[in-house]
Enzyme design. Structure first.
Site, short mmCIF file in Angstrom:
data_model
loop_
_atom_site.label_atom_id
_atom_site.label_comp_id
_atom_site.label_asym_id
_atom_site.label_seq_id
_atom_site.Cartn_x
_atom_site.Cartn_y
_atom_site.Cartn_z
N GLU A 1 -15.99 5.57 -0.54
CA GLU A 1 -15.02 4.61 -0.66
C GLU A 1 -15.27 3.53 -1.57
OE1 GLU A 1 -13.92 2.52 3.15
OE2 GLU A 1 -15.92 2.22 3.63
N GLY B 1 5.70 -0.21 7.43
CA GLY B 1 5.68 0.92 8.23
C GLY B 1 6.40 1.93 7.41
N GLU C 1 -21.59 7.15 8.43
CA GLU C 1 -21.15 6.09 7.77
C GLU C 1 -21.54 5.66 6.48
OE1 GLU C 1 -19.24 4.03 8.39
OE2 GLU C 1 -19.80 2.08 7.76
N LYS D 1 -7.47 -2.73 4.34
CA LYS D 1 -8.46 -3.20 5.31
C LYS D 1 -7.44 -2.89 6.56
CE LYS D 1 -11.99 -5.73 6.34
NZ LYS D 1 -12.96 -4.65 6.72
N LYS E 1 -19.04 5.12 3.36
CA LYS E 1 -19.39 3.69 2.54
C LYS E 1 -19.35 4.15 1.10
CE LYS E 1 -18.28 1.47 4.39
NZ LYS E 1 -18.11 1.20 6.00
N HIS F 1 -27.41 26.08 7.81
CA HIS F 1 -26.15 26.65 8.23
C HIS F 1 -25.04 26.91 7.18
CE1 HIS F 1 -28.12 27.55 11.96
NE2 HIS F 1 -28.36 26.14 12.30
N TRP G 1 0.79 -0.96 0.09
CA TRP G 1 -0.02 0.02 0.13
C TRP G 1 1.04 1.17 0.05
CZ3 TRP G 1 -0.88 4.28 2.95
CH2 TRP G 1 -2.14 5.09 2.78
C1 F6R Z 1 -14.19 1.77 6.16
C2 F6R Z 1 -13.15 1.15 6.70
C3 F6R Z 1 -12.07 2.18 7.59
C4 F6R Z 1 -11.88 1.51 8.84
C5 F6R Z 1 -10.64 2.14 9.58
C6 F6R Z 1 -10.18 2.07 10.97
O1 F6R Z 1 -15.13 1.01 5.42
O2 F6R Z 1 -12.99 0.25 7.02
O3 F6R Z 1 -12.47 3.43 7.66
O4 F6R Z 1 -12.96 1.74 9.59
O5 F6R Z 1 -9.63 2.35 8.74
O6 F6R Z 1 -10.12 0.64 10.89
P1 F6R Z 1 -10.08 -0.56 12.10
O7 F6R Z 1 -11.30 -0.59 12.57
O8 F6R Z 1 -9.56 -1.61 11.50
O9 F6R Z 1 -9.40 0.39 13.08
#
Ligand code: F6R
Length: 634
Positions: A516, A107, A509, A629, A513, A532, A80
């Site tokens: 993304e 990292g 949320e 993820k 969704k 506002h 990534w």
């Molecule tokens: C959106 C999504 C991200 C995670 C975020 C935190 O669908 O998955 O916004 O929620 O990167 O990830 P976690 O929950 O693994 O700390």
């Protein structure tokens, strides 16, 4: 972000590495690569084979199937991009100028610019823009210095060289190193990025997380920060940064990952949306079984004193997890009467609130690996321990879907949301599991602190028990309705989501969704805020999706929706069927339920709508561009 694997053993390494990378691909899919060491049969000299491919892992798999990568030892990486574009030259592994040392890293090396400059001043040519590339060059430099020093066995020399170079690195890393001169030595190390060693008979696999061990081993040992390990087919030696040998016993991982298939579904995301009734069923049988006492209505094993001593709660999370935390904070404050504040973990790290006594800090992370959340928890724990005052002592709780993850090792109180492995990068069923966990906590705090009557608590518990079947019906109906509605979003560029109270985080949320996975610009607002400023955005091209559930703000949200309609916006309602909700151009109906429970239902049509809009556009729903993820960098 970024997944690394490394194997030392006696079988061909590349198939095992590719299998590991397949399971880690959720951590990044900008490029993939692997490197192996083998000995030339004619010259008896070791050499490195390094293969890389831009884009998803299947490109590397194809390349290896044609060109091969021989050797019983190897390292692999799925990227990534942080430093340098997602291009072939920036793909890992990175090698030194002689092509003899290869490194994969997860990292960020924060002082890489200075290190690069000093190497360049010595004439070293760089092939990539990455921070990682300084590492093989530095190791190579150190190896040539040690070679001049005299008779050190090669394996030990590589170990010493890596150890020396680690002292120069600032930032976070999990890395694996191989050297052409040592066809049976692998060195791995970590600091603030996860790395685990898996033990099998005569072979060892290292990986960024336990999912890579499926089918290989269940016996695993996580490395601690600043540790490094020397692995050969004969065994594993772990050392701390001072070079002291460490002795720890590996443990068995409980959740050995099974292969997860899409089954009848076109995408994992849709499958995972469909799995939410099961997530709810399992949560209920685990945390809300029949026959619990009135004083402990949820099966959480914390002592009474845990609840009683806490005066306020701060919740640290990112992205979707933060939205679940916002619903949680609403429940904790409004249902359980305990002050609760949600922070972006990334902001909290650098601007925490003044310390207050008797605070519970909750970290919410489905992956258990989000760097900002983990670091914010550590920072909070450290600043509290500096005070040396019991009232201010650090009390932490982690909520995660991965009980083998870093948060579970870092925080002593953990709640497992038990949603099962989520493959789709866009979180759905883990969000749902996080919501349920907050219902459980709010009920327990309300009960233990006598903030709600027995009747109110029982009522909420009974309503939660109805949720799985309500979800089954909702998903069936809304999958059909949203698939049809998605056709109307073909040319849409902006969408606005409105919610209030407990459903405001659901509006956020829903916007996340949609952004993304469909790359449509979307924003969530508290419905009352529209006038506002954001209302200026509205015209007939901007759909407004409004969550209007029964409760104290029902009429208010409808009025806010009317205001949008007056500006020609196409109005979509997530609301019960009733005369008032006829104002919507399209209604995605939800049953009339108590406002407390409503987020568990309103989120369903919104997840499905985002999914169908993205799928209809032919986008890669499960692996959207630029995302991963597990976000293991700051
Ligand atoms: C959106 C999504 C991200 C995670 C975020 C935190 O669908 O998955 O916004 O929620 O990167 O990830 P976690 O929950 O693994 O700390």
């Amino acid at each position: 972000m970024c997944g690394i694997v490394a194997l030392v053993g006696s079988r061909e390494a590349s198939p095992v590495l590719l299998e590991g990378l397949k399971r880690l691909e959720y951590r990044g899919y900008d490029s993939a690569g692997l490197a192996t060491v083998t000995t030339d049969t004619d010259t008896q000299k070791g050499f490195i084979t390094c293969k890389k491919a831009e884009g998803k892992l299947f490109n590397l798999v194809d390349l290896i199937s044609v060109e091969g990568a021989p050797g019983h030892i190897g390292i692999g990486h799925t990227r990534w991009a942080t430093h340098g574009k997602p291009e072939l030259r920036n793909a890992h592994p990175h090698v030194d100028s002689l092509g003899k040392v290869a490194v994969v890293q997860n990292g960020i090396i924060e002082n890489h610019t200075l290190l690069r400059e000093s190497l360049q001043n010595k004439g070293i040519k760089f092939c990539s823009e990455t921070d990682t590339e300084v590492i093989p060059h530095l190791i190579s430099e150190e190896l040539s210095r040690l070679t001049q020093d005299g008779a050190i066995p090669n394996g030990e020399m590589l170990f010493l060289a890596v150890k020396e170079v680690l002292n120069l690195l600032q930032g976070s890393y999990a890395l694996a190193v191989i050297w052409a001169e040592t066809p049976d030595v692998l060195i791995v190390a970590k600091n603030k990025a996860p790395l685990l060693i898996g033990f099998a008979q005569g072979e060892f696999l290292c990986a960024s997380d336990s999912s890579a061990f499926a089918g290989f081993t269940r016996t695993v040992l996580p490395l601690e920060d600043k540790e490094l390990a020397l692995l050969t087919p004969l065994g594993v030696e772990i050392y701390d940064s001072l070079g002291e040998r460490q002795h720890r016993t590996p443990s068995l991982i409980i959740n050995s990952e099974k292969d997860i298939e899409k089954g009848q579904f076109r995408h994992f995301m849709l499958k995972e949306i469909y799995e939410q009734p099961e997530t709810a069923d399992q949560w209920i049988s685990r945390y809300l079984p029949d026959g619990l006492s009135a004083s402990s209505p949820i099966a959480l094993s914390f002592e009474d004193s845990f609840y009683e001593s806490i005066e306020s709660i701060q919740i640290l999370a990112c992205g979707t997890s933060r939205h679940a935390a916002m619903v949680g904070a609403y429940l904790l404050e409004q249902f359980a009467g305990i002050p609760a504040t949600v922070f972006f973990a990334s902001e909290f790290r650098y601007a925490p609130p003044p310390l207050a006594p008797n605070v519970l800090t909750i970290g919410v992370t489905q992956s258990g690996e989000t760097a900002d959340t983990l670091a914010a928890l550590i920072m909070e724990s450290e600043r509290r321990s500096n005070l040396k005052d019991n009232l201010f002592s650090s009390r932490q709780l982690g909520i995660t879907n991965r009980i083998e993850s870093s948060i579970a090792r870092q925080v002593s109180n953990i709640i497992d949301i038990g949603a099962g492995l989520e493959v789709g990068v866009a979180a759905t069923k883990t969000f749902f599991g996080q919501l349920l966990t907050f219902y459980g906590l709010a009920i327990m705090f309300a009960a233990k602190k006598n903030k709600r009557s027995l009747k109110e608590i029982n009522e909420l518990c009974s309503q939660l028990r109805l949720v799985p079947n309500q979800l089954r019906d909702l998903i069936k109906i809304h999958n059909r309705l949203t698939e049809k509605l998605a056709h109307q979003f073909v040319n849409t560029k902006d969408v606005i989501f409105l919610g209030r109270g407990i459903n405001y985080p659901i509006a956020l949320e829903a916007a996340l969704k949609l952004k993304e996975i469909s790359y449509i610009h979307a924003e969530g607002f508290p419905a009352g805020e529209m006038k506002h400023g954001p209302i200026a955005l509205l015209d007939y091209k901007v759909p407004v999706i409004s969550i209007a559930t029964q409760g104290i703000v029902f009429e208010k949200v409808l009025s806010n929706a009317q205001e949008a309609k007056a500006r020609d916006a196409c109005l979509i309602g997530i609301a019960p069927e009733s005369p008032e909700t006829q104002i919507f151009d399209h209604l995605l109906p939800i049953p009339k339920v108590s406002e407390w429970i409503s987020p568990l239902l309103t989120v369903i049509p919104l997840q499905l709508l985002s999914y169908h809009i993205a799928a209809h556009r032919g986008l890669d729903v499960d692996q959207p561009r630029n995302l991963a993820k597990s976000v293991t960098v700051e």
